[in-house]
Write an enzyme that holds these catalytic residues in place. Structure first.
Site, short mmCIF file in Angstrom:
data_model
loop_
_atom_site.label_atom_id
_atom_site.label_comp_id
_atom_site.label_asym_id
_atom_site.label_seq_id
_atom_site.Cartn_x
_atom_site.Cartn_y
_atom_site.Cartn_z
N CYS A 257 0.83 -1.20 0.00
CA CYS A 257 0.00 0.00 0.00
C CYS A 257 0.87 1.25 0.00
O CYS A 257 1.96 1.25 0.54
CB CYS A 257 -0.87 0.04 1.25
SG CYS A 257 -1.87 -1.42 1.46
N ARG B 162 4.27 1.22 -6.60
CA ARG B 162 4.21 0.19 -5.57
C ARG B 162 3.17 -0.87 -5.89
O ARG B 162 3.18 -1.94 -5.29
CB ARG B 162 3.87 0.83 -4.21
CG ARG B 162 4.93 1.78 -3.70
CD ARG B 162 4.44 2.55 -2.49
NE ARG B 162 4.33 1.72 -1.30
CZ ARG B 162 5.30 1.55 -0.42
NH1 ARG B 162 6.44 2.17 -0.58
NH2 ARG B 162 5.13 0.81 0.63
N TRP C 63 -3.12 -2.29 -1.60
CA TRP C 63 -2.75 -3.60 -2.15
C TRP C 63 -3.46 -4.59 -1.24
O TRP C 63 -3.08 -4.79 -0.09
CB TRP C 63 -1.24 -3.74 -2.12
CG TRP C 63 -0.72 -5.08 -2.46
CD1 TRP C 63 -0.33 -6.06 -1.57
CD2 TRP C 63 -0.50 -5.62 -3.75
NE1 TRP C 63 0.11 -7.16 -2.26
CE2 TRP C 63 0.02 -6.92 -3.59
CE3 TRP C 63 -0.69 -5.13 -5.04
CZ2 TRP C 63 0.34 -7.74 -4.66
CZ3 TRP C 63 -0.36 -5.95 -6.11
CH2 TRP C 63 0.15 -7.22 -5.92
N ASN D 50 -1.11 0.52 6.13
CA ASN D 50 -0.30 -0.42 5.35
C ASN D 50 0.15 -1.50 6.32
O ASN D 50 0.62 -1.19 7.40
CB ASN D 50 0.90 0.32 4.76
CG ASN D 50 1.85 -0.61 4.03
OD1 ASN D 50 1.47 -1.71 3.63
ND2 ASN D 50 3.08 -0.17 3.86
N GLY D 51 -0.01 -2.77 5.93
CA GLY D 51 0.43 -3.86 6.80
C GLY D 51 -0.69 -4.82 7.11
O GLY D 51 -1.73 -4.83 6.45
N GLU E 196 16.53 -22.19 -11.28
CA GLU E 196 16.09 -20.80 -11.12
C GLU E 196 17.22 -19.83 -11.49
O GLU E 196 16.98 -18.81 -12.14
CB GLU E 196 15.59 -20.58 -9.68
CG GLU E 196 15.19 -19.14 -9.33
CD GLU E 196 14.04 -18.59 -10.15
OE1 GLU E 196 13.42 -19.34 -10.92
OE2 GLU E 196 13.80 -17.38 -10.05
N LYS F 210 16.85 -17.06 -14.45
CA LYS F 210 17.07 -15.63 -14.23
C LYS F 210 18.05 -15.09 -15.27
O LYS F 210 17.87 -14.02 -15.84
CB LYS F 210 17.63 -15.37 -12.83
CG LYS F 210 16.62 -15.40 -11.72
CD LYS F 210 15.77 -14.16 -11.69
CE LYS F 210 14.31 -14.39 -11.39
NZ LYS F 210 13.50 -15.37 -11.96
N GLU G 157 16.47 -14.98 -18.87
CA GLU G 157 15.45 -13.97 -19.12
C GLU G 157 16.01 -12.55 -19.03
O GLU G 157 15.53 -11.65 -19.71
CB GLU G 157 14.21 -14.15 -18.24
CG GLU G 157 14.37 -13.87 -16.77
CD GLU G 157 13.04 -14.00 -16.00
OE1 GLU G 157 13.08 -14.31 -14.82
OE2 GLU G 157 11.97 -13.78 -16.60
N HIS H 184 26.39 -37.68 -17.49
CA HIS H 184 25.58 -38.39 -18.47
C HIS H 184 25.40 -37.58 -19.75
O HIS H 184 24.53 -37.89 -20.56
CB HIS H 184 24.22 -38.76 -17.86
CG HIS H 184 24.34 -39.64 -16.66
ND1 HIS H 184 24.76 -40.96 -16.74
CD2 HIS H 184 24.16 -39.39 -15.34
CE1 HIS H 184 24.80 -41.49 -15.52
NE2 HIS H 184 24.46 -40.55 -14.65
N LYS I 232 5.01 -9.63 -17.51
CA LYS I 232 4.94 -9.99 -16.08
C LYS I 232 3.87 -11.04 -15.85
O LYS I 232 4.03 -11.94 -15.04
CB LYS I 232 4.65 -8.73 -15.26
CG LYS I 232 4.63 -8.97 -13.76
CD LYS I 232 6.02 -9.27 -13.22
CE LYS I 232 6.03 -9.60 -11.75
NZ LYS I 232 7.25 -10.34 -11.38
O1 M6R Z 1 2.55 -15.05 -12.07
P1 M6R Z 1 3.10 -16.44 -12.13
O2 M6R Z 1 3.88 -16.80 -10.92
O3 M6R Z 1 2.03 -17.46 -12.41
O4 M6R Z 1 4.08 -16.44 -13.35
C1 M6R Z 1 4.71 -17.61 -13.77
C2 M6R Z 1 5.86 -17.31 -14.69
O5 M6R Z 1 5.41 -16.67 -15.85
C3 M6R Z 1 6.91 -16.42 -14.00
O6 M6R Z 1 7.38 -17.02 -12.83
C4 M6R Z 1 8.11 -16.15 -14.93
O7 M6R Z 1 8.80 -17.34 -15.15
C5 M6R Z 1 9.00 -15.07 -14.32
N1 M6R Z 1 9.23 -14.02 -15.26
C6 M6R Z 1 10.34 -15.57 -13.92
O8 M6R Z 1 11.17 -14.58 -13.40
#
Ligand code: M6R
Length: 624
Positions: A2, A27, A79, A105-106, A493, A497, A500, A516, A619
């Site tokens: 928030c 935010r 939020w 907020n909180g 992961e 990162k 992407e 393997h 996103k």
């Molecule tokens: O909103 P979601 O967690 O469902 O999104 C899933 C993926 O699209 C998301 O985690 C994507 O892989 C991210 N950009 C990774 O950093």
């Protein structure tokens, strides 16, 4: 999270407050509202407006029904946490007599008990929020206090002492023509000091257009800003306190990012809070877990004989980590699957299957379709989600919200750590309810969970060498990530990162799989990042990973080793060593992931890419 704005001064308060809310839009929010105090010192009134959706919706309401000019105003972007993102749940919340307005907020953990108390006194609630209780409590306390300066601050101190959880609260009273008060515990609040005017903000972006002179409040403090008497700060018991003064040297754009170059860096820095907030309100007095909000009865949890975890991208990696923890703690078999594959292979599901869908946004179409398929097959669906009121939790039987706050950068960081923590909670509640673990055994793990925010802070405090390393790796053609056990999803992961953000070919492998096939790609100088399990308790696993490091190094790899403090076995084989605090094996991903996020961010920035908006990505992916 928030956004909060407060203003006392000669300008038209509504203009100042709306401008502040605009600057806090970054935010993330799902509703907005304002209140102003009008009238002379004799008999004043509060006037307010609030609306679900973007600020433009609120501005339309204000255009149709303008609020009077005023020298005192508060504003809020919400939020949603307690209660969906609706008009009635938007802030400010007013007391029944309309004399008190509150923004917050909180999360107020003990709001249910306080609400019951207010209802017993005859108060009718008009929202589903935890916040509204504060407006009613303030309205009850205020008349009992002596008239005169400091009365509203004293009322807020009395109420704040009764609250548990995390909160920034700002309150206005119709009888107070010159005063706003605010209090904070585990939630941000800064004060801006202008020329004859004062500002309150969740961060300096709220008032940077007016002043750069700021005051930082300490934990459990109440501040009063008054047009004639200035600024007064006390603790919750009324003892005077001295706020820390500083001058903001950011411009407005940097202020929105908390001084960081990228939202991603800001979100990485917020991870200790995200982890702490996700645990908040979920631990009972005995150290046990209380997840009443989950909406699954104990009997339903006992009936489960199989768990599927279904999600995409980073959320899928959280699911992979969940498998290790849930199976270990509950002995219930867990399968983890990417959502886009799940429903098309006709998985075996029935009433005793729990399908856990994980999604930061709550809108990912692949995950939503998997959820619908699971429900069609009569399975129980539990959502782990960061966005209150989004589609996935709405359509699920049960929900556990991660309280990471809004994530603006496309790359998931703080929501990932919060998802992992939420998965641990699911595993532990299953173990607790099914009697597989005694309460004291659950409490031991819970105590370890509570140490994680501090452990993450510690990692964040030593990231400069990692950034330097990232800059030196910016020209790499391929980067590999290796891990075993829970380190394997962390490796996946780390590779995701990097792909992407930096557009570098990267892959994560189970370290044992290397021989393997993948080991063939290792060339002179190929960077290989290895996530090493703790040598304590998992010594067999640890020894094998140390051997894997030696194997890749013998073939020319440049080894970047993430290992816990005190692990000396890795030292001879690490070209670069990144230390993380000692953490129990199953919880280690919460700390070992952090350097990989920082590394990817730094490599991408060095290559000149937009870290927050990588090419080709969105996103929230709302198509299948
Ligand atoms: O909103 P979601 O967690 O469902 O999104 C899933 C993926 O699209 C998301 O985690 C994507 O892989 C991210 N950009 C990774 O950093």
């Amino acid at each position: 999270m928030c956004g909060i704005v407060g203003y006392v001064g000669p300008q038209n308060a509504l203009d100042v407050v709306l401008e502040g809310l605009r600057r806090l839009e970054y935010r993330g929010y799902d509703s907005a509202g304002v209140a102003v105090r009008v009238g002379g010192s004799g008999g004043g009134q509060l006037a307010s407006a609030k609306k679900a959706g973007k600020l433009a919706n609120l501005e339309k309401v204000l255009a149709d029904q303008p609020l009077p000019e005023s020298t005192i105003g508060i504003g809020h972007t919400r939020w949603a946490t307690h209660g969906g993102p609706t008009d009635r749940n938007a802030h400010p919340h007013l007391s029944a007599d309309g004399r008190v307005a509150v923004i917050h907020n909180g999360i107020i953990e003990n709001f249910a008990a306080l609400r019951a108390e207010c209802e017993a006194a005859g108060v009718e609630f008009r929202s589903d929020t935890d916040t509204e209780v504060v407006a009613h409590l303030l309205a009850a306390v205020y008349p009992e206090l002596p008239e005169g300066p400091g009365r509203l601050a004293e009322a807020l101190r009395a109420v704040s002492r009764r609250l548990e959880g995390a909160f920034t609260l700002v309150a206005a009273h119709a009888d107070e023509p010159d005063t706003l008060v605010a209090s904070r515990r585990n939630s941000p609040l800064v004060v801006g000091v202008g020329d004859g005017e004062y500002f309150l903000g969740s961060d300096v972006a709220a008032f940077i257009a007016h002043t750069r002179e700021a005051r930082e409040l300490g934990q459990d403090q109440v501040v009063e800003i008054d047009r004639t008497r200035g600024l007064t700060v006390t603790d919750f018991d009324g003892a005077p306190a001295e706020p820390v003064a500083y001058t903001v040297d950011w411009d407005a754009a940097a202020a929105e990012k908390g001084g960081h170059d990228w939202f991603m860096l800001k979100e990485i820095a917020e991870q200790p809070q995200a982890v702490a907030d996700t645990l908040l309100g979920r631990l009972g007095d005995e150290g046990d877990l209380v997840l009443d909000e989950m909406r699954l009865s104990d009997q339903e949890l006992r009936d489960i004989d199989k768990v599927f975890v279904v999600s995409c991208g980073t959320s899928y990696h959280a699911g992979l980590i969940a498998k290790y923890a849930i199976e270990h703690w509950t002995r219930i078999p867990v399968e983890v699957e990417v959502a886009s594959e799940f429903r098309y292979r006709d998985p075996v599901l029935d009433r005793s299957t729990l399908v856990v869908v994980i999604s930061q946004s709550g809108e990912t179409m692949d995950t939503l379709m998997a959820l619908r398929h699971a429900k069609d097959q009569k399975a129980r669906v539990l959502a782990i989600c960061n966005v209150n009121g989004s589609t996935i939790p709405r359509e699920s039987d049960a929900v556990l919200y991660t309280h990471a706050g809004p994530e603006i950068a496309v790359a998931s960081t703080k929501s990932f750590l919060a998802q992992i923590v939420a998965c641990y909670l699911v595993g532990l509640i299953l173990a607790q309810v099914r009697g597989i673990k005694y309460a004291d055994e659950v409490a031991v793990i819970v105590r370890e969970l509570q140490k994680l925010p501090e452990a993450v802070s510690q990692v964040l405090g030593q990231m400069e060498p990692v950034r330097e390393l990232g800059r030196s790796m910016a020209d790499a053609g391929t980067i590999l990530f290796l891990g075993r056990h829970v380190g394997f999803p962390v490796a996946l992961e780390g590779a995701l990162k990097l792909k992407e953000l930096a557009y570098i070919h990267a892959e994560g492998f189970a370290a044992g799989e290397l021989k393997h096939g993948p080991i063939a790609v290792i060339d002179e100088g190929t960077p290989v990042v290895v996530i090493v399990p703790s040598p304590r308790g998992r010594s067999l696993l640890h020894g094998k990973v140390v051997s894997n490091i030696q194997e890749v190094r013998a073939r020319g790899a440049r080894t970047i080793v993430i290992a816990e403090e005190g692990d000396e076995d890795v030292v001879p084989y690490a070209d670069h060593l990144i230390r993380v605090p000692r953490t129990p094996t199953l919880l280690a991903p919460v700390v070992t992931t952090v350097p990989l996020q920082v590394l990817a961010c730094e490599i991408a920035a060095t290559r000149g890419y937009d870290v927050d908006q990588p090419r080709n990505l969105a996103k929230s992916v709302t198509v299948e």
